[in-house]
Scaffold this motif. Structure first.
Motif, PDB file in Angstrom:
ATOM      1  N   SER A  57      53.634  48.268  33.674  1.00 36.15           N
ATOM      2  CA  SER A  57      52.545  47.338  33.985  1.00 36.15           C
ATOM      3  C   SER A  57      51.751  47.855  35.169  1.00 36.15           C
ATOM      4  CB  SER A  57      53.095  45.952  34.313  1.00 36.15           C
ATOM      5  OG  SER A  57      53.733  45.375  33.193  1.00 36.15           O
ATOM      6  N   THR A  58      50.445  47.655  35.091  1.00 29.73           N
ATOM      7  CA  THR A  58      49.549  48.046  36.177  1.00 29.73           C
ATOM      8  C   THR A  58      48.611  46.896  36.502  1.00 29.73           C
ATOM      9  OG1 THR A  58      47.994  49.025  34.606  1.00 29.73           O
ATOM     10  CG2 THR A  58      49.630  50.496  35.581  1.00 29.73           C
ATOM     11  N   TYR A  59      48.125  46.897  37.744  1.00 29.45           N
ATOM     12  CA  TYR A  59      47.240  45.840  38.212  1.00 29.45           C
ATOM     13  C   TYR A  59      46.165  46.486  39.083  1.00 29.45           C
ATOM     14  CZ  TYR A  59      51.424  43.321  36.877  1.00 29.45           C
ATOM     15  OH  TYR A  59      52.516  42.856  36.185  1.00 29.45           O
ATOM     16  N   TYR A  60      44.964  45.908  39.031  1.00 25.74           N
ATOM     17  CA  TYR A  60      43.847  46.492  39.764  1.00 25.74           C
ATOM     18  C   TYR A  60      43.028  45.417  40.454  1.00 25.74           C
ATOM     19  CZ  TYR A  60      44.877  50.595  36.928  1.00 25.74           C
ATOM     20  OH  TYR A  60      45.500  51.660  36.335  1.00 25.74           O
ATOM     21  N   ALA A  61      42.454  45.787  41.575  1.00 25.12           N
ATOM     22  CA  ALA A  61      41.431  44.957  42.184  1.00 25.12           C
ATOM     23  C   ALA A  61      40.200  44.968  41.293  1.00 25.12           C
ATOM     24  CB  ALA A  61      41.091  45.491  43.573  1.00 25.12           C
ATOM     25  N   GLU A  62      39.477  43.867  41.282  1.00 21.98           N
ATOM     26  CA  GLU A  62      38.290  43.779  40.440  1.00 21.98           C
ATOM     27  C   GLU A  62      37.277  44.871  40.765  1.00 21.98           C
ATOM     28  OE1 GLU A  62      39.419  41.185  37.746  1.00 21.98           O
ATOM     29  OE2 GLU A  62      37.360  41.962  37.814  1.00 21.98           O
ATOM     30  N   SER A  63      37.217  45.240  42.023  1.00 24.39           N
ATOM     31  CA  SER A  63      36.212  46.209  42.467  1.00 24.39           C
ATOM     32  C   SER A  63      36.444  47.616  41.911  1.00 24.39           C
ATOM     33  CB  SER A  63      36.182  46.267  43.992  1.00 24.39           C
ATOM     34  OG  SER A  63      37.446  46.638  44.501  1.00 24.39           O
ATOM     35  N   VAL A  64      37.661  47.904  41.435  1.00 18.74           N
ATOM     36  CA  VAL A  64      37.955  49.243  40.939  1.00 18.74           C
ATOM     37  C   VAL A  64      38.337  49.253  39.463  1.00 18.74           C
ATOM     38  CG1 VAL A  64      38.751  49.893  43.243  1.00 18.74           C
ATOM     39  CG2 VAL A  64      40.431  49.270  41.501  1.00 18.74           C
TER      40      VAL A  64
END
Length: 124
Positions: A57-64
Protein backbone atom coordinates in the motif's frame (compact mmCIF):
# COMPACT_ATOMS: atom_id res chain seq x y z
CA UNK A 1 17.35 2.51 15.58
CA UNK A 2 17.44 2.17 11.82
CA UNK A 3 20.13 4.45 10.42
CA UNK A 4 18.89 6.09 7.21
CA UNK A 5 20.84 7.90 4.50
CA UNK A 6 19.13 9.79 1.67
CA UNK A 7 20.67 10.51 -1.69
CA UNK A 8 19.68 11.62 -5.16
CA UNK A 9 18.80 15.24 -4.58
CA UNK A 10 20.01 18.03 -6.81
CA UNK A 11 19.09 20.88 -9.09
CA UNK A 12 16.61 20.25 -11.89
CA UNK A 13 14.53 22.40 -14.21
CA UNK A 14 10.77 22.53 -13.90
CA UNK A 15 9.23 19.56 -15.65
CA UNK A 16 12.24 17.39 -14.96
CA UNK A 17 12.64 14.27 -12.83
CA UNK A 18 14.70 13.05 -9.92
CA UNK A 19 14.81 9.79 -8.01
CA UNK A 20 15.60 9.93 -4.32
CA UNK A 21 16.92 6.92 -2.46
CA UNK A 22 16.92 6.18 1.24
CA UNK A 23 19.22 3.39 2.34
CA UNK A 24 18.82 1.72 5.70
CA UNK A 25 21.32 -0.19 7.77
CA UNK A 26 20.59 -3.32 9.75
CA UNK A 27 18.29 -6.29 9.38
CA UNK A 28 15.00 -4.76 10.49
CA UNK A 29 14.20 -2.50 7.54
CA UNK A 30 11.30 -4.63 6.37
CA UNK A 31 9.56 -4.23 9.74
CA UNK A 32 8.94 -0.54 9.12
CA UNK A 33 6.61 1.50 7.01
CA UNK A 34 8.64 4.17 5.29
CA UNK A 35 7.59 7.76 4.78
CA UNK A 36 8.96 10.72 2.87
CA UNK A 37 8.58 14.26 4.17
CA UNK A 38 9.85 17.58 2.91
CA UNK A 39 10.56 20.98 4.38
CA UNK A 40 10.83 24.14 2.35
CA UNK A 41 12.53 27.28 3.70
CA UNK A 42 10.30 29.07 6.18
CA UNK A 43 7.68 26.31 6.11
CA UNK A 44 6.78 23.41 8.34
CA UNK A 45 7.74 19.89 7.40
CA UNK A 46 5.01 18.22 5.38
CA UNK A 47 4.13 14.67 4.45
CA UNK A 48 4.88 13.59 0.89
CA UNK A 49 4.43 9.83 0.55
CA UNK A 50 4.28 6.59 2.52
CA UNK A 51 4.64 2.89 1.84
CA UNK A 52 3.79 -0.06 4.05
CA UNK A 53 6.39 -2.61 5.14
CA UNK A 54 5.47 -5.01 2.33
CA UNK A 55 5.10 -2.32 -0.31
CA UNK A 56 1.50 -3.38 -0.76
CA UNK A 57 0.00 0.00 0.00
CA UNK A 58 1.11 3.52 -0.80
CA UNK A 59 -0.19 6.94 0.18
CA UNK A 60 0.48 10.39 -1.23
CA UNK A 61 -0.09 14.01 -0.41
CA UNK A 62 -2.54 15.59 -2.81
CA UNK A 63 0.12 18.00 -4.01
CA UNK A 64 2.27 15.18 -5.42
CA UNK A 65 -0.32 12.57 -6.39
CA UNK A 66 0.13 11.48 -9.99
CA UNK A 67 3.65 12.93 -10.17
CA UNK A 68 5.58 11.10 -7.43
CA UNK A 69 5.89 7.36 -6.87
CA UNK A 70 7.16 5.71 -3.70
CA UNK A 71 8.57 2.19 -3.82
CA UNK A 72 10.84 -0.05 -1.79
CA UNK A 73 13.20 -2.96 -2.21
CA UNK A 74 13.46 -4.84 1.07
CA UNK A 75 16.27 -7.00 -0.28
CA UNK A 76 18.33 -3.83 -0.73
CA UNK A 77 17.06 -2.09 2.42
CA UNK A 78 16.13 0.90 0.28
CA UNK A 79 13.08 3.05 -0.32
CA UNK A 80 12.76 5.27 -3.37
CA UNK A 81 10.86 8.38 -4.34
CA UNK A 82 10.53 8.88 -8.08
CA UNK A 83 9.62 12.49 -8.74
CA UNK A 84 8.37 13.49 -12.17
CA UNK A 85 6.97 16.72 -13.58
CA UNK A 86 8.76 18.66 -10.88
CA UNK A 87 7.62 22.18 -10.03
CA UNK A 88 9.42 25.03 -8.28
CA UNK A 89 7.04 24.45 -5.33
CA UNK A 90 8.65 21.04 -4.87
CA UNK A 91 11.88 22.73 -3.80
CA UNK A 92 12.68 21.51 -0.29
CA UNK A 93 14.86 19.29 1.81
CA UNK A 94 13.46 15.78 1.55
CA UNK A 95 13.64 13.38 4.48
CA UNK A 96 12.87 9.70 4.78
CA UNK A 97 11.66 8.23 8.04
CA UNK A 98 11.10 4.75 9.44
CA UNK A 99 7.68 4.39 11.07
CA UNK A 100 6.85 1.52 13.40
CA UNK A 101 4.20 -0.88 12.16
CA UNK A 102 0.75 0.20 13.20
CA UNK A 103 1.93 3.63 14.31
CA UNK A 104 0.13 6.74 13.16
CA UNK A 105 1.58 8.58 10.20
CA UNK A 106 2.88 12.04 11.01
CA UNK A 107 2.98 11.63 14.78
CA UNK A 108 6.48 12.26 16.08
CA UNK A 109 6.49 9.31 18.46
CA UNK A 110 5.68 6.94 15.58
CA UNK A 111 9.14 7.20 14.07
CA UNK A 112 12.15 5.08 14.86
CA UNK A 113 14.57 7.21 12.89
CA UNK A 114 15.01 9.96 10.31
CA UNK A 115 17.54 10.54 7.61
CA UNK A 116 19.68 13.65 7.39
CA UNK A 117 17.83 15.01 4.36
CA UNK A 118 18.68 15.68 0.73
CA UNK A 119 18.15 19.01 -1.03
CA UNK A 120 15.91 19.18 -4.09
CA UNK A 121 15.88 22.45 -6.00
CA UNK A 122 13.58 22.98 -8.96
CA UNK A 123 14.28 26.02 -11.12
CA UNK A 124 11.61 27.74 -13.20
Amino acid sequence: QVPLVESGGGLVQAGGSLRLSCAASGRTFSRYSMDWFRQAPGKEREFVAAITWSGGSTYYAESVKGRFTISRDNAKNTVYLQMNSLKPDDTAVYYCAARRQGAMLGVASSYESWGQGTQVTVSS
